[in-house]
Write a protein that holds these residues in place. Sequence first.
Motif, short mmCIF file in Angstrom:
data_model
loop_
_atom_site.label_atom_id
_atom_site.label_comp_id
_atom_site.label_asym_id
_atom_site.label_seq_id
_atom_site.Cartn_x
_atom_site.Cartn_y
_atom_site.Cartn_z
N ARG A 7 0.96 -1.11 0.02
CA ARG A 7 -0.11 0.15 0.07
C ARG A 7 0.96 1.33 -0.12
NH1 ARG A 7 -4.82 -1.23 4.52
NH2 ARG A 7 -5.86 -2.89 3.30
N ILE A 8 0.33 2.35 -0.46
CA ILE A 8 0.74 3.65 -0.43
C ILE A 8 -0.28 4.70 0.17
CG2 ILE A 8 0.35 4.06 -2.86
CD1 ILE A 8 2.54 5.87 -3.13
N TYR A 9 0.23 5.53 1.16
CA TYR A 9 -0.53 6.12 1.63
C TYR A 9 -0.18 7.72 1.52
CZ TYR A 9 -2.11 2.11 4.49
OH TYR A 9 -2.56 0.88 4.81
N GLN A 10 -1.31 8.85 1.37
CA GLN A 10 -1.00 9.99 1.37
C GLN A 10 -1.70 10.65 2.65
OE1 GLN A 10 -1.27 11.85 -2.60
NE2 GLN A 10 -2.02 9.82 -3.39
N TYR A 11 -1.09 11.70 3.21
CA TYR A 11 -1.28 12.50 4.20
C TYR A 11 -1.08 14.06 3.88
CZ TYR A 11 -1.55 7.92 6.56
OH TYR A 11 -1.71 6.62 6.91
N ILE A 12 -2.34 14.66 3.78
CA ILE A 12 -2.04 16.03 3.44
C ILE A 12 -2.64 17.10 4.36
CG2 ILE A 12 -2.22 17.87 1.52
CD1 ILE A 12 -2.69 15.54 -0.33
N GLY A 13 -2.13 18.13 4.68
CA GLY A 13 -2.73 18.97 5.82
C GLY A 13 -1.96 20.08 6.03
N SER A 14 -2.64 21.04 6.77
CA SER A 14 -1.99 22.24 7.11
C SER A 14 -1.41 22.26 8.33
CB SER A 14 -2.75 23.66 6.71
OG SER A 14 -3.18 23.67 5.66
N VAL A 15 -0.39 23.03 8.88
CA VAL A 15 0.25 23.45 10.06
C VAL A 15 -0.11 24.75 10.45
CG1 VAL A 15 2.36 23.25 11.31
CG2 VAL A 15 2.10 21.45 9.61
N SER A 16 -0.69 24.93 11.56
CA SER A 16 -1.18 26.19 12.25
C SER A 16 0.16 26.93 12.38
CB SER A 16 -2.19 26.01 13.07
OG SER A 16 -1.60 25.46 14.23
N SER A 17 1.15 26.47 13.25
CA SER A 17 2.29 27.14 13.56
C SER A 17 3.63 25.88 13.29
CB SER A 17 2.10 27.21 14.95
OG SER A 17 3.09 27.85 15.79
N SER A 18 4.50 26.74 12.57
CA SER A 18 5.69 25.69 12.54
C SER A 18 6.39 25.41 13.63
CB SER A 18 6.73 26.29 11.59
OG SER A 18 7.02 27.56 11.82
N ASP A 19 6.31 26.15 14.80
CA ASP A 19 6.96 26.04 15.99
C ASP A 19 5.96 25.16 17.19
OD1 ASP A 19 8.80 27.88 15.39
OD2 ASP A 19 7.89 29.46 16.05
N GLU A 20 5.11 24.56 16.76
CA GLU A 20 4.31 23.74 17.59
C GLU A 20 4.83 22.41 17.58
OE1 GLU A 20 -0.41 22.27 18.21
OE2 GLU A 20 0.04 24.08 17.05
N LYS A 21 4.89 21.88 18.93
CA LYS A 21 5.36 20.22 18.66
C LYS A 21 4.32 19.41 19.29
CE LYS A 21 9.12 21.94 17.18
NZ LYS A 21 10.40 21.91 17.87
N PRO A 22 4.09 18.37 18.73
CA PRO A 22 4.92 17.70 17.49
C PRO A 22 4.22 18.67 16.33
CG PRO A 22 3.09 16.33 18.01
CD PRO A 22 3.20 17.35 19.38
N LEU A 23 5.11 18.63 15.24
CA LEU A 23 4.86 19.46 14.12
C LEU A 23 3.62 18.69 13.26
CD1 LEU A 23 5.24 22.12 12.41
CD2 LEU A 23 7.09 20.56 11.30
#
Length: 1000
Positions: A251-267
């Motif tokens: 299988r091959i999976y794709q996960y696409i989304g936005s990150v509200s803050s690049s400093d937030e952990k976990p990113l």
Amino acid sequence: MTSIFDQYEQDSQRSKQVAPPPIRPDISSTGFIQMKMKEDGPIFTKQKVNFLPPDKITHLSVSSNMIVIAMSNNVLLRIDMKYPDKPEEIDISKYITNMKLSGLFLDPLGFHLLLALVSKHNDNPPAELFYLHRKTTKLKQAGKFRGHEITAVGWNFGNTSEVTSGPILLGTSKGLIFETEIGLDGDKIFNTSLEQYWRQLPNYLPLYGNKEVEGLVFDIGKASKPPITGLEFHKIPNTDKYIIIVTTLIRIYQYIGSVSSSDEKPLLQQIFSKYLNMKERFNQLESSLPYSKMQFFYPGPGAFPKSFGWLTETGILYAQVDPKVDPENVLVNQQMILCPETSLIGSGTSETGLAPLSFILTEFHALLLYADHVKGISLLNQDLIFEDIYNDAFGKLVNITKDPMTGSIWAYSERTVFKYKVIKEDRNVWQVYVDRGEFELAKQYCKDNPAHVDQVLVKQAEMLFKNNDYQKSAMIYADTHSSFEEIALKFLQESQIEALQVFLKKKLEGLKPQDKTQITMIVVWVVELFMNQMGALRGDQTSHLHNPKYTELQKQFDSFLAIPKVEECIRKNRSTIYDLMASHGDKDNLIRLTIMHRNYEEVIRQHLYKTNYMEALEVLKSQANKDLFYQFAGILLQELPRPTIAALIAQGSQLKPSKILPALVSCNSDEKHAKEVIRYLEFCVYKQGCQEQAIHNFLLSLYARYKSDEVMHYISSQGQDVTMVHYDVHYALRLCQEANLTRACVQLSALLGLWTTAVDLALTISVDLAKQIAAMPLHHDDELRKKLWLKIAEHVVREKDDIQEAMKFLQHCDLVRIEDILPFFSDFVTIDHFKEAICNSLQEYNQHIQDLKEEMEEATKAAEVIRKDIQAFRNRCTFVLARDTCNTCDSQLLLRPFYVFPCGHRFHSDCLVAALTPMLSMDQQTKLADLQRQLTTISNRPEDTNSVISVSLSTKDQIKADIDDLVASECLYCGELMIESIDKPFIEEGDYERVLKEWA
């Protein structure tokens, strides 16, 4: 240790030579020559590294020119390609007791290395993960991941730090995905961010066995727990979105989304969180292989990936990476590339059932690694283009890998390391795109090679022609170097006139100004095509104008004629184009064309040909070439006399009347035209002040024929000075005689000085007119005046027998006396009729006699006074004293010969001559000099005889007397010479400087 990269060797390899399609003969004739200075080598060239490892190679990882090699003797070899002669050997035996290395992962920067270890026999000891920094040789254990077999690492390609890896993803053999950040702090590995991840994880944590798994961000398989074979994530440029690609065995999976803050952990937890409660979306391919491989192609260091490949038992699932097409699927244009079963070495060789061990992607190819050979296939057409057979002495091939930053390709067997060099892999890409019908892409990869571009255009044009898209085909054919005649014939055979026009016009655009012959041929041909089309639609003189197709065709034709290159060609071949249009009977376009090219002469001719006289006149008025007025005024005057004359008058002084005269002469056949011509001539004479004799003569002739009452007005306006009139008086007199204009003949005869004739003609009209002629002050001959008045008197006496009228002449003219007119009377006339006139005449004679007597008496008295003065002057004397001086030089007068004048002025002879000579005329000066020369000659003669002496003396006296007449006739100071010289300066111009110096 000597350099391990200083020598290379070529092994057995085969490349499929793709011959370019043959160049057509017509292209070669235009300058394209299919010529190669040397044969292109294979796209992929293997180079053997001169390196003999001490043990079998098990793993190799490369990134940013940093290579890490792991061998079966538990030794790591770390080589910086900048310093290939200084490899580092790192012994890791103490870290992997009873364990074996299962994975070697190097980050894109080449600073962070992860080593995944598993037990050799069973699960005890559990799996481990070690970290090795580039600047150290000591491995550090990542204890948080103990027990998890790491099978894939998703490195952070946006990381630029050499100290820390930034947020990364770790995939395990159980389908778990961890997010962490690792680095080296002194001698210890720091993983504080991992603890931070643990604290920020949501309440939902999948179970691993009977306990919660710390640091977990996602569980791919959940219940099935498939091993993760590939894991990568990338940030989409210029957005806050990330894509995460995960592959398992099938299988091959794709996960696409936005990150509200690049400093937030976990990113990346922000992306995975939205997929926790969703049904998983994946692509699945059945495969029985215990492995699968995932590869990306990067167009440059740190660039977003361009393409993607996933190797399974079926083949390679190949796709383009484009996040703009579908927000939920970045892998677009997916296709399955089957692994080749044939071989380039031996025509019958087959490898049915064998799957590649690994592969790498380039921009257009994929290199497939097998146990004993490497194959290269095209990603565009799946052709096998390269094959490389390895010698058994090198051992079995282990893997092939690619540096994600530099793009260098490395393959290694158990005993040897090889490097592949890629040489112009896009050389034949354009041919592949042509075969696939992707012509725009083919043009991009022609590398500005005109021969290749031409072949692509020809193929594209041929395809469009076959698909009956003739006009687009013509546009592209025009950009090729195909035979002009061949292409034109193709469209003619299909009766595609519109497409042929497109082809010709496009071909015309590409011609240079010096290609005059080709330009002329194409322009004439296109005009002919338009004429044929428009002629077919032209049913009658009006209906075609409302035909939309005809209107559109006319617009196209107008646009064609407006092309600068076409305008220039038509201007130079005007007669040919005009004749062509005229042969088709298209007068409207012919007129439009001539107007467009400002060929007003032809425009006017066409209007006249169509009897559109008013339109012709309007064109004539609107243009600036005055020669056309002289050329066409005659025709227009015949048809439109009044408007034409108005147009001529409007031009004013810009037209020369003498040049327009032929047109005026040609159209004065009737009174209507003559009056308009007279109007223009009057404008020229009275408003413009024209003085040309031909114009005045013509005007006078028209007056004589059509407006006789204007003749006298015209003659009077010209005056009575024959030298100042502007018409030919003799011609005018002849015209008036022919027209029986007697009064005008009287005036003209008088102007010519034919007074007798003038009076004779005037007497035929009236005596008063004859008197006016006789009384004109232009003649000063009293005898002539008397003769004219006597002629009038004779006419009055003999023709009218009017004695009283005859007597009045004595009052009008003082030259005529009663005795002059008496002979004109008959013998029977009594003296009573002349008594008063005779008495008056006798009284005048008597008075005249008395006046003469008085004048004679006064003259006698004056003569007597003069005689007395002369007598008195003869006895007059003047005394000269010894002290008297010359009035010129102030020297004593008696020293030299001298002159004494009655006024008292005295001068030496030489002083008087010197002072008087400049005042004499040139003739007098010459005569004086001659007399002085004669006097000197006589004075110097010897005295031989008395006769000679007497002769000489008399001659000498005469000469002196002549000199005295010249110089002593009047006083220098009191005579007329001094008065005449009053305007002369006292000091001559040349004497100024001398006089100024003397005065100073």
